[in-house]
Enzyme design. Structure first.
Site, PDB file in Angstrom:
ATOM      1  N   ASP A  70      30.404  44.668  41.956  1.00  0.00           N
ATOM      2  CA  ASP A  70      30.987  43.486  41.308  1.00  0.00           C
ATOM      3  C   ASP A  70      30.307  43.264  39.957  1.00  0.00           C
ATOM      4  N   PHE A 117      36.897  45.788  31.439  1.00  0.00           N
ATOM      5  CA  PHE A 117      38.285  45.661  31.891  1.00  0.00           C
ATOM      6  C   PHE A 117      38.373  44.830  33.171  1.00  0.00           C
ATOM      7  N   THR A 148      43.801  39.394  26.699  1.00  0.00           N
ATOM      8  CA  THR A 148      45.263  39.386  26.725  1.00  0.00           C
ATOM      9  C   THR A 148      45.853  38.438  25.682  1.00  0.00           C
ATOM     10  N   ASP A 149      47.095  38.702  25.311  1.00  0.00           N
ATOM     11  CA  ASP A 149      47.798  37.773  24.408  1.00  0.00           C
ATOM     12  C   ASP A 149      48.138  36.456  25.110  1.00  0.00           C
ATOM     13  N   GLU A 150      48.043  36.448  26.463  1.00  0.00           N
ATOM     14  CA  GLU A 150      48.455  35.251  27.201  1.00  0.00           C
ATOM     15  C   GLU A 150      47.542  34.063  26.929  1.00  0.00           C
ATOM     16  N   TYR A 170      45.576  32.357  35.421  1.00  0.00           N
ATOM     17  CA  TYR A 170      45.114  33.654  34.896  1.00  0.00           C
ATOM     18  C   TYR A 170      44.722  33.549  33.429  1.00  0.00           C
ATOM     19  N   SER A 171      45.659  33.052  32.599  1.00  0.00           N
ATOM     20  CA  SER A 171      45.372  33.066  31.154  1.00  0.00           C
ATOM     21  C   SER A 171      44.245  32.091  30.815  1.00  0.00           C
ATOM     22  N   SER A 209      41.677  31.509  32.711  1.00  0.00           N
ATOM     23  CA  SER A 209      40.402  32.174  33.072  1.00  0.00           C
ATOM     24  C   SER A 209      40.053  33.244  32.036  1.00  0.00           C
ATOM     25  N   LYS A 210      41.068  33.928  31.501  1.00  0.00           N
ATOM     26  CA  LYS A 210      40.795  34.926  30.456  1.00  0.00           C
ATOM     27  C   LYS A 210      40.345  34.229  29.167  1.00  0.00           C
ATOM     28  N   ASN A 239      51.639  42.920  26.852  1.00  0.00           N
ATOM     29  CA  ASN A 239      51.909  43.546  28.156  1.00  0.00           C
ATOM     30  C   ASN A 239      51.888  45.068  28.061  1.00  0.00           C
ATOM     31  N   ASN A 240      51.128  45.687  28.936  1.00  0.00           N
ATOM     32  CA  ASN A 240      51.073  47.155  29.001  1.00  0.00           C
ATOM     33  C   ASN A 240      52.062  47.678  30.044  1.00  0.00           C
ATOM     34  N   TYR A 254      63.118  36.751  37.476  1.00  0.00           N
ATOM     35  CA  TYR A 254      62.780  35.332  37.569  1.00  0.00           C
ATOM     36  C   TYR A 254      63.638  34.508  36.601  1.00  0.00           C
ATOM     37  N   PRO A 256      56.508  29.130  38.393  1.00  0.00           N
ATOM     38  CA  PRO A 256      56.113  27.824  37.851  1.00  0.00           C
ATOM     39  C   PRO A 256      55.341  27.984  36.539  1.00  0.00           C
TER      40      PRO A 256
HETATM   41  P1  NAD Z   1      44.244  45.625  37.261  1.00  0.00           P
HETATM   42  O1  NAD Z   1      44.424  44.388  38.084  1.00  0.00           O
HETATM   43  O2  NAD Z   1      45.180  46.767  37.434  1.00  0.00           O
HETATM   44  O3  NAD Z   1      42.762  46.216  37.482  1.00  0.00           O
HETATM   45  C1  NAD Z   1      41.632  45.421  37.531  1.00  0.00           C
HETATM   46  C2  NAD Z   1      40.472  46.268  38.042  1.00  0.00           C
HETATM   47  O4  NAD Z   1      39.286  45.452  38.046  1.00  0.00           O
HETATM   48  C3  NAD Z   1      40.665  46.764  39.478  1.00  0.00           C
HETATM   49  O5  NAD Z   1      40.277  48.114  39.567  1.00  0.00           O
HETATM   50  C4  NAD Z   1      39.720  45.882  40.308  1.00  0.00           C
HETATM   51  O6  NAD Z   1      39.222  46.525  41.462  1.00  0.00           O
HETATM   52  C5  NAD Z   1      38.622  45.611  39.299  1.00  0.00           C
HETATM   53  N1  NAD Z   1      37.887  44.368  39.576  1.00  0.00           N
HETATM   54  C6  NAD Z   1      38.404  43.155  39.874  1.00  0.00           C
HETATM   55  N2  NAD Z   1      37.417  42.263  40.062  1.00  0.00           N
HETATM   56  C7  NAD Z   1      36.252  42.925  39.840  1.00  0.00           C
HETATM   57  C8  NAD Z   1      34.890  42.539  39.844  1.00  0.00           C
HETATM   58  N3  NAD Z   1      34.526  41.284  40.142  1.00  0.00           N
HETATM   59  N4  NAD Z   1      33.951  43.463  39.561  1.00  0.00           N
HETATM   60  C9  NAD Z   1      34.308  44.753  39.280  1.00  0.00           C
HETATM   61  N5  NAD Z   1      35.581  45.173  39.276  1.00  0.00           N
HETATM   62  C10 NAD Z   1      36.539  44.270  39.535  1.00  0.00           C
HETATM   63  O7  NAD Z   1      44.232  45.108  35.763  1.00  0.00           O
HETATM   64  P2  NAD Z   1      44.751  45.826  34.436  1.00  0.00           P
HETATM   65  O8  NAD Z   1      46.197  45.554  34.278  1.00  0.00           O
HETATM   66  O9  NAD Z   1      44.271  47.220  34.412  1.00  0.00           O
HETATM   67  O10 NAD Z   1      43.979  44.969  33.332  1.00  0.00           O
HETATM   68  C11 NAD Z   1      42.675  45.353  32.875  1.00  0.00           C
HETATM   69  C12 NAD Z   1      42.199  44.347  31.861  1.00  0.00           C
HETATM   70  O11 NAD Z   1      43.119  44.287  30.773  1.00  0.00           O
HETATM   71  C13 NAD Z   1      42.107  42.923  32.412  1.00  0.00           C
HETATM   72  O12 NAD Z   1      40.964  42.319  31.878  1.00  0.00           O
HETATM   73  C14 NAD Z   1      43.362  42.241  31.895  1.00  0.00           C
HETATM   74  O13 NAD Z   1      43.155  40.849  31.723  1.00  0.00           O
HETATM   75  C15 NAD Z   1      43.545  42.947  30.569  1.00  0.00           C
HETATM   76  N6  NAD Z   1      44.928  43.038  30.069  1.00  0.00           N
HETATM   77  C16 NAD Z   1      45.921  43.502  30.874  1.00  0.00           C
HETATM   78  C17 NAD Z   1      47.227  43.617  30.366  1.00  0.00           C
HETATM   79  C18 NAD Z   1      48.351  44.174  31.198  1.00  0.00           C
HETATM   80  O14 NAD Z   1      49.508  44.189  30.743  1.00  0.00           O
HETATM   81  N7  NAD Z   1      48.097  44.688  32.400  1.00  0.00           N
HETATM   82  C19 NAD Z   1      47.492  43.255  29.037  1.00  0.00           C
HETATM   83  C20 NAD Z   1      46.429  42.771  28.243  1.00  0.00           C
HETATM   84  C21 NAD Z   1      45.162  42.680  28.772  1.00  0.00           C
HETATM   85  P1  TYD Z   2      54.314  40.582  34.827  1.00  0.00           P
HETATM   86  O1  TYD Z   2      54.531  42.045  34.873  1.00  0.00           O
HETATM   87  O2  TYD Z   2      53.846  39.876  36.055  1.00  0.00           O
HETATM   88  O3  TYD Z   2      53.368  40.289  33.575  1.00  0.00           O
HETATM   89  P2  TYD Z   2      52.995  38.865  32.858  1.00  0.00           P
HETATM   90  O4  TYD Z   2      53.401  37.737  33.735  1.00  0.00           O
HETATM   91  O5  TYD Z   2      51.512  38.978  32.737  1.00  0.00           O
HETATM   92  O6  TYD Z   2      53.720  38.880  31.542  1.00  0.00           O
HETATM   93  O7  TYD Z   2      55.691  39.916  34.404  1.00  0.00           O
HETATM   94  C1  TYD Z   2      56.349  40.276  33.201  1.00  0.00           C
HETATM   95  C2  TYD Z   2      57.562  39.381  33.071  1.00  0.00           C
HETATM   96  O8  TYD Z   2      58.494  39.697  34.117  1.00  0.00           O
HETATM   97  C3  TYD Z   2      57.234  37.894  33.246  1.00  0.00           C
HETATM   98  O9  TYD Z   2      58.035  37.138  32.352  1.00  0.00           O
HETATM   99  C4  TYD Z   2      57.617  37.605  34.683  1.00  0.00           C
HETATM  100  C5  TYD Z   2      58.773  38.558  34.937  1.00  0.00           C
HETATM  101  N1  TYD Z   2      58.924  39.051  36.330  1.00  0.00           N
HETATM  102  C6  TYD Z   2      60.177  39.003  36.945  1.00  0.00           C
HETATM  103  O10 TYD Z   2      61.197  38.548  36.363  1.00  0.00           O
HETATM  104  N2  TYD Z   2      60.279  39.489  38.217  1.00  0.00           N
HETATM  105  C7  TYD Z   2      59.202  39.979  38.901  1.00  0.00           C
HETATM  106  O11 TYD Z   2      59.359  40.363  40.102  1.00  0.00           O
HETATM  107  C8  TYD Z   2      57.932  40.039  38.247  1.00  0.00           C
HETATM  108  C9  TYD Z   2      56.713  40.587  38.951  1.00  0.00           C
HETATM  109  C10 TYD Z   2      57.839  39.563  36.945  1.00  0.00           C
END
Ligand code: NAD
Ligand code: TYD
Length: 358
Positions: free
Chosen positions: A58, A80, A133-135, A159-160, A162-163, A188-189, A216, A292
């Site tokens: 952790d 990450f 994140t951009d959120e 989530y946003s 906490s980030k 978003n990736n 949604y 929500p």
């Molecule tokens: P993910 O949920 O796929 O992966 C998160 C990883 O962190 C997992 O492997 C999990 O086991 C590990 N983890 C969680 N809590 C932990 C802890 N306390 N200690 C050690 N490891 C821990 O997330 P992701 O989509 O790969 O995102 C990675 C980072 O990028 C995050 O910080 C997220 O906020 C940021 N981000 C994600 C996106 C996106 O579109 N997915 C976009 C912008 C930024």
């Molecule tokens: P998500 O992939 O959860 O990323 P984020 O909420 O961080 O942007 O969702 C992307 C967009 O898609 C978001 O506007 C919510 C929507 N969404 C749906 O419409 N249906 C779904 O089942 C999910 C998971 C997301």
């Protein structure tokens, strides 16, 4: 030299570790707690690779992080590790506060003590790169300009929020203690290894399984999509040449409403793996109850990273989404493995109460 990556078994972290070792031979220590989102199979191709070390743990475990830093003497930490799914943060925000806020705080403290004890040469090159994140910027009106780095921080989901809190801590550790930090705020990736709780992989796996494709609300929420390997190259660039204490927005200049994303995935699947009954996958689209507090629009202005660091995405959405859909078609064993009991429990909890139209 060595880098310490946290959360490297998740979607972006695993892509980053793979991308890093494809570009250089500098070893990587991957510290990951292996929550439901962490998957060691994402890194199966590194088995036996002497440049890669995995440690389960952790980021909030100060004793463990201190030990790792002392043993491996990394020149950078790339954070990450996070709880990353908005819908889960609505059902249960506690883990988000623990990992994203408290965990980042403890990691920063470990980094600070380690960095302060270094000799000048190592001290000067050390970096703490925080992946965000951009959120954190909140939601945009339809006609508002895209988020710049100066945009107000107005997070709307647990989530946003906490980030955003973690971003503030990172900033403060630089301002107060001089810790050499960098922060990236990415849109978003999408791409390979994306856990199918998020929109794009969920749509792909549900379509192939003959299930509903849940959209949604009205499906007109806008996200700005970036291929994950472009995010990885941007992080490498910021680590190499970013100015200390700065934040860099990362995005693909690719805003699209959710319904368009879902339709694009359906059309690609129609071409690459047509349904046997001759119907299109779009017939599986189902509008469901909205999230929500759902943010209406995100859009990243990525001019700073382009102007200052010369970074631009390599993929267009067309090339990236085609590669992504093809990757899921080519890896049914990965999909089957991640759809474990815990995944099924989540899907039941999240979508059962969303049945019916919006
Ligand atoms: P993910 O949920 O796929 O992966 C998160 C990883 O962190 C997992 O492997 C999990 O086991 C590990 N983890 C969680 N809590 C932990 C802890 N306390 N200690 C050690 N490891 C821990 O997330 P992701 O989509 O790969 O995102 C990675 C980072 O990028 C995050 O910080 C997220 O906020 C940021 N981000 C994600 C996106 C996106 O579109 N997915 C976009 C912008 C930024
Ligand atoms: P998500 O992939 O959860 O990323 P984020 O909420 O961080 O942007 O969702 C992307 C967009 O898609 C978001 O506007 C919510 C929507 N969404 C749906 O419409 N249906 C779904 O089942 C999910 C998971 C997301």
């Amino acid at each position: 030299m060595t880098i310490l990556v946290t959360g490297g078994a998740g979607f972006i972290g695993a892509n980053f570790v793979l991308d890093w070792l494809e570009h250089c031979d500098e070893p990587v220590i991957n510290l990951d707690k292996l929550t439901y989102a962490g998957n060691l199979h994402n890194l199966d191709s590194l088995q036996g690779d002497v440049r890669y070390i995995f440690v389960q743990g952790d980021i909030g475990d100060r004793a463990l992080v201190d030990k790792l830093l002392a043993a491996h003497q990394p020149r950078a930490i790339i954070n990450f590790a996070a709880e990353s799914h908005v819908d889960r943060s609505i059902h249960g925000p506690e883990d988000f506060i623990q990992t994203n806020v408290v965990g980042t705080f403890r990691l920063l403290e470990a980094a600070r003590h380690y960095w302060q004890a270094q000799a000048d040469a190592s001290k000067n090159i050390f970096r703490f790169l925080h992946v965000s994140t951009d959120e954190v910027y909140g939601t945009l009106a339809h006609d508002a300009p895209a988020f710049t780095e100066d945009h107000k921080i107005e997070p709307n989901s647990p989530y946003s929020a906490s980030k955003a809190a973690s971003d503030h801590l990172v900033r403060a550790w630089h301002h107060t203690y001089g810790l050499p930090v960098l922060t990236t705020n990415c849109s978003n990736n999408y791409g390979p290894l994306h856990f199918p709780e998020k929109l794009i992989p969920l749509i792909i796996v549900n379509a192939l399984a003959g299930k509903n494709l849940p959209v949604y609300g009205d499906g007109m929420q806008i996200r700005d999509w970036l291929y994950v390997r472009d995010h990885c190259s941007a992080i490498r660039r910021v680590l190499d040449t970013g100015r200390l204490g700065e934040t860099y927005n990362i995005g693909g200049w690719n805003e699209k409403p959710n319904i368009e994303i879902v339709q694009t995935v359906c059309r690609l699947l129609d071409q690459l793996r047509p349904r046997t009954d001759g119907q299109g996958y779009e017939t599986q689209i189902t509008y469901v109850k909205d999230r929500p507090g759902h943010d209406r629009r995100y859009a990243i202005d990525a001019r700073k990273i382009e102007r200052e660091l010369g970074w631009k995405p390599a993929e267009t959405f067309d090339t990236g989404i085609r590669k992504t859909v093809q990757w899921y078609l080519d890896h049914p064993e990965w999909v089957a493995q991640v759809q474990s009991g815990a995944y099924r429990d989540w899907v039941a909890k999240q979508y059962e109460d969303k049945s019916g139209t919006a």
